[in-house]
Motif scaffolding. Structure first.
Motif, PDB file in Angstrom:
ATOM      1  N   ASN A 114       0.849  -1.196   0.000  1.00 45.80           N
ATOM      2  CA  ASN A 114       0.000   0.000   0.000  1.00 45.80           C
ATOM      3  C   ASN A 114       0.882   1.243   0.000  1.00 45.80           C
ATOM      4  OD1 ASN A 114       0.880   0.565   2.748  1.00 45.80           O
ATOM      5  ND2 ASN A 114      -0.616  -0.931   3.463  1.00 45.80           N
ATOM      6  N   VAL A 115       0.238   2.406  -0.089  1.00 43.32           N
ATOM      7  CA  VAL A 115       0.974   3.662   0.083  1.00 43.32           C
ATOM      8  C   VAL A 115       0.447   4.273   1.377  1.00 43.32           C
ATOM      9  CG1 VAL A 115       1.477   5.930  -0.862  1.00 43.32           C
ATOM     10  CG2 VAL A 115       1.188   3.982  -2.393  1.00 43.32           C
ATOM     11  N   PRO A 116       1.287   4.378   2.409  1.00 47.74           N
ATOM     12  CA  PRO A 116       0.799   4.902   3.689  1.00 47.74           C
ATOM     13  C   PRO A 116       0.211   6.292   3.528  1.00 47.74           C
ATOM     14  CG  PRO A 116       3.010   4.009   3.918  1.00 47.74           C
ATOM     15  CD  PRO A 116       2.710   4.030   2.465  1.00 47.74           C
ATOM     16  N   THR A 117      -0.989   6.509   4.090  1.00 50.79           N
ATOM     17  CA  THR A 117      -1.593   7.843   3.966  1.00 50.79           C
ATOM     18  C   THR A 117      -0.940   8.771   4.980  1.00 50.79           C
ATOM     19  OG1 THR A 117      -3.328   7.015   5.410  1.00 50.79           O
ATOM     20  CG2 THR A 117      -3.856   7.156   3.085  1.00 50.79           C
ATOM     21  N   LEU A 118      -0.833  10.032   4.602  1.00 50.42           N
ATOM     22  CA  LEU A 118      -0.271  11.014   5.523  1.00 50.42           C
ATOM     23  C   LEU A 118      -1.319  11.339   6.575  1.00 50.42           C
ATOM     24  CD1 LEU A 118       1.499  13.346   2.969  1.00 50.42           C
ATOM     25  CD2 LEU A 118       2.598  11.855   4.640  1.00 50.42           C
ATOM     26  N   PRO A 119      -0.896  11.477   7.829  1.00 49.77           N
ATOM     27  CA  PRO A 119      -1.882  11.779   8.871  1.00 49.77           C
ATOM     28  C   PRO A 119      -2.525  13.146   8.647  1.00 49.77           C
ATOM     29  CG  PRO A 119       0.304  11.343   9.810  1.00 49.77           C
ATOM     30  CD  PRO A 119       0.472  11.387   8.342  1.00 49.77           C
ATOM     31  N   THR A 120      -3.841  13.211   8.888  1.00 51.06           N
ATOM     32  CA  THR A 120      -4.531  14.495   8.784  1.00 51.06           C
ATOM     33  C   THR A 120      -4.249  15.296  10.054  1.00 51.06           C
ATOM     34  OG1 THR A 120      -6.470  13.563   9.876  1.00 51.06           O
ATOM     35  CG2 THR A 120      -6.424  13.488   7.454  1.00 51.06           C
ATOM     36  N   MET A 121      -4.556  16.575  10.016  1.00 51.94           N
ATOM     37  CA  MET A 121      -4.372  17.428  11.191  1.00 51.94           C
ATOM     38  C   MET A 121      -5.211  16.882  12.346  1.00 51.94           C
ATOM     39  SD  MET A 121      -2.767  19.677  12.581  1.00 51.94           S
ATOM     40  CE  MET A 121      -1.816  20.702  11.526  1.00 51.94           C
ATOM     41  N   LYS A 122      -6.405  16.435  12.036  1.00 51.53           N
ATOM     42  CA  LYS A 122      -7.310  15.881  13.044  1.00 51.53           C
ATOM     43  C   LYS A 122      -6.655  14.677  13.730  1.00 51.53           C
ATOM     44  CE  LYS A 122     -12.016  14.063  13.415  1.00 51.53           C
ATOM     45  NZ  LYS A 122     -13.046  13.366  12.663  1.00 51.53           N
TER      46      LYS A 122
END
Lengths: 257, 316
Positions: free
Chosen positions: A181-189
């Motif tokens: 997979n491609v790790p998603t970047l963490p959102t500000m939340k």
């Protein structure tokens, strides 16, 4: 379902300074979550349904004490973070790491444990497999896809010449590769929420582990002898620069112009 | 003197035995090879084991990981003072090696870049920090396991010490605690690209913003008779190129005359794969990109301007 995803905090190799004697200076190097462990966390997040829980687990030394790094792990999605932290645990062998992780995993409870195939610093490519063997559970490496199927997992394994699909009964231990997979970047939340999630810290004594006689000893670590490079920057204006580049290419490749 | 009493070897791939036999000949007093279905592993290399143990491949369902208990039992019966098990670096061999590491209580070193005896002590070297450094390790255990990448030992420098194997013995199958059973399997699409043998390789990285831009790179490759490779984000993130074109520490290691890096920042894991290129040239719009410290020639500029210009210049 309870998923444990194991991760390692490692020195950022881009920050390592090479001394004149080719020894490594890591004193000013930053730290990061090892890349393939991010793939493992992402795989856990994609697998988990509403009712499932994900615990991140890590073994190490003082790096585990940095709140910024703890929050970084939690910002990726796990609901809780378990750390086995101790001064003696900074540079232990793969097998020692696996023994401690196995003890911690049993304490936490799990249906599935995910690992990155190997860490950025040592890339020993074995801790996940060793944990599976220690726990006497079905365990495979090279995992490039995971699907839940009742009380088993369907696992796609991308091997050297072929791809195979396996059904492994849970509980199981999987080591995933970076193409899963491609790790998603963490959102500000997610980053803000990370600070509120529980962190449990044990030391090796809490788990009843003590070091045995070392079976491998590091004698030296030396920077690789890089080939000497000219480091010439062609600084002329573009058409000339490209002309010089073409000339160099023709020369090096014996191309007929 | 200064050899290990017993070296064992196994690989799921017949062609990897040649190197393992050479290594075993250098490192051990006795050589024990474990093979599938009585496979003749000596082939044309001229190197032989003393004893060959044969596994019935049907028992494992073609999953060699299932043989760990069987192999561990055979090795434990052996009367060694010091021993070593060698395998190749295929994924399966590594999975099997890890199981054996626990069953035999033996340290495992994967992808050893060197393995040797020095004053009666077994030493191994491995890459660290994405290829930035080499760690030298001393083995204290009585028995160790190592997986060897291809090309580490070749027959040119060593003479075989045995003329033939003494005996071939069957091994009784001991089933593992959990058998790996395949639901299905299929070959990966055959890729005929041989990046490691190409004279000129163009590497593309995140500097390229769209998959269509590959056409431009292809034109350049045609002018230079070059193959195209890439950095990891292109192979695994964007998937514009197959994984067999990924150049780096866990991909292809190049030995070309010229490596032309276009839009590549120069991360260690990638640059380790091009360390043996004779000439490295880079095009990158960031003058501070780490790659410029590892190149022979570099141009700071926009690849979308430079590459078409370069194609025109080369064609004229």
């Amino acid at each position: 379902m309870k998923i444990i995803t194991c991760c390692k905090l490692v020195v950022d190799e881009q920050d390592i300074v090479i001394r004149p004697d080719r020894s490594l200076d890591i004193a000013h190097a930053g730290a990061k979550i090892s890349q393939m462990d991010l793939n493992a966390i992402e795989a856990a997040m994609q697998l988990a349904r509403e009712q499932d829980s994900i615990a991140a687990l890590s073994v190490g030394g003082c790096l585990l004490g940095h709140s910024k790094l703890r929050k970084d792990i939690l910002s990726r999605g796990p609901h809780a973070l378990y750390l086995v932290q101790g001064d003696k645990l900074a540079d232990i062998s793969s097998k020692d790491t696996a023994q401690i992780l196995a003890l911690a995993a049993k304490r936490i409870g799990f249906d599935l444990i995910l690992f990155g195939e190997g860490s950025d610093d040592i890339y020993a490519q074995q801790v996940g497999l060793l944990v599976g063997e220690i726990l006497q559970l079905p365990t495979v490496n090279a995992v490039s896809d995971i699907t839940l199927d009742g009380d088993s997992v369907l696992v796609k394994r991308t091997l050297d010449d072929e791809i195979e699909v396996l059904r492994l009964p849970l509980p199981a231990v999987l080591s995933v590769t970076s193409d899963i997979n491609v790790p998603t970047l963490p959102t500000m939340k997610a980053i803000l929420a990370a600070g509120k999630k529980p962190v449990v810290v044990w030391n090796e004594g809490d788990l009843g582990w003590s070091p045995s006689v070392a079976d491998i000893e590091t004698i030296s670590i030396r920077a690789l002898n890089q080939a000497e490079r000219k480091q010439i920057l062609i600084e002329s204006a573009l058409p000339d620069a490209v002309g010089m580049l073409a000339e160099q290419l023709r020369k090096s490749l014996n191309l007929v112009s | 003197m200064g050899k290990l009493s017993s070296v064992w070897l196994f690989s799921e791939k017949k062609e990897r035995y040649a190197q393992l036999l050479i290594a075993a000949d250098i490192l051990g007093e006795t050589i024990n090879a474990i093979v599938l279905d009585g496979e003749d592993i000596s082939g044309s290399s001229g190197f032989y084991a003393d004893t060959v143990y044969s596994l019935d491949d049907r028992s494992s369902g073609r999953c060699v990981e299932n043989y760990a208990e069987t192999m561990a039992a055979a090795i434990k019966k052996d009367n060694y003072a010091t021993g070593l098990l060698l395998l190749s670096t295929t994924k399966r061999d590594k999975a099997l090696a890890a199981r054996l590491s626990i069953l035999l209580n033996a340290p495992l070193i994967n992808e050893a870049v060197d393995i040797r005896m020095e004053h009666g002590v077994l030493l191994v070297e491995q890459r660290l920090h994405g290829g930035l450094a080499i760690g030298l390790k001393k083995i204290h255990a009585e028995f160790a396991i190592a997986t060897l990448p291809p090309g580490l030992f070749t027959a040119t420098t060593v003479e075989p010490t045995r003329k033939a194997s003494c005996q071939t013995l069957p091994l009784d199958y001991l089933p593992p605690h959990h058998s790996i059973i395949r639901q299905e399997h299929y070959s990966k699409p055959v890729n005929s690209v041989e990046l490691a043998k190409a004279k000129c390789v163009i590497g593309i990285g995140r500097g390229l913003t769209a998959q269509d831009d590959l056409q431009m790179i292809q034109s350049l490759a045609s002018c230079l008779n070059a193959e195209i490779g890439c950095s990891r984000p292109i192979a695994e993130g964007e998937r514009w190129l197959g994984r067999e074109r990924y150049i780096g520490i866990s991909g292809v290691m190049l030995k070309c005359e010229v490596y032309l890096a276009i839009g590549i920042s120069g991360q260690i894991q990638h640059m380790v794969g091009v360390n043996s290129a004779k000439v490295i040239i880079a095009i990158n719009k960031d003058k501070n990109a780490p790659i410029f410290k590892l190149t022979d020639y570099g141009i700071v500029g926009d690849l979308y301007t430079i590459v078409p210009m370069l194609i025109d210049t080369l064609k004229s």
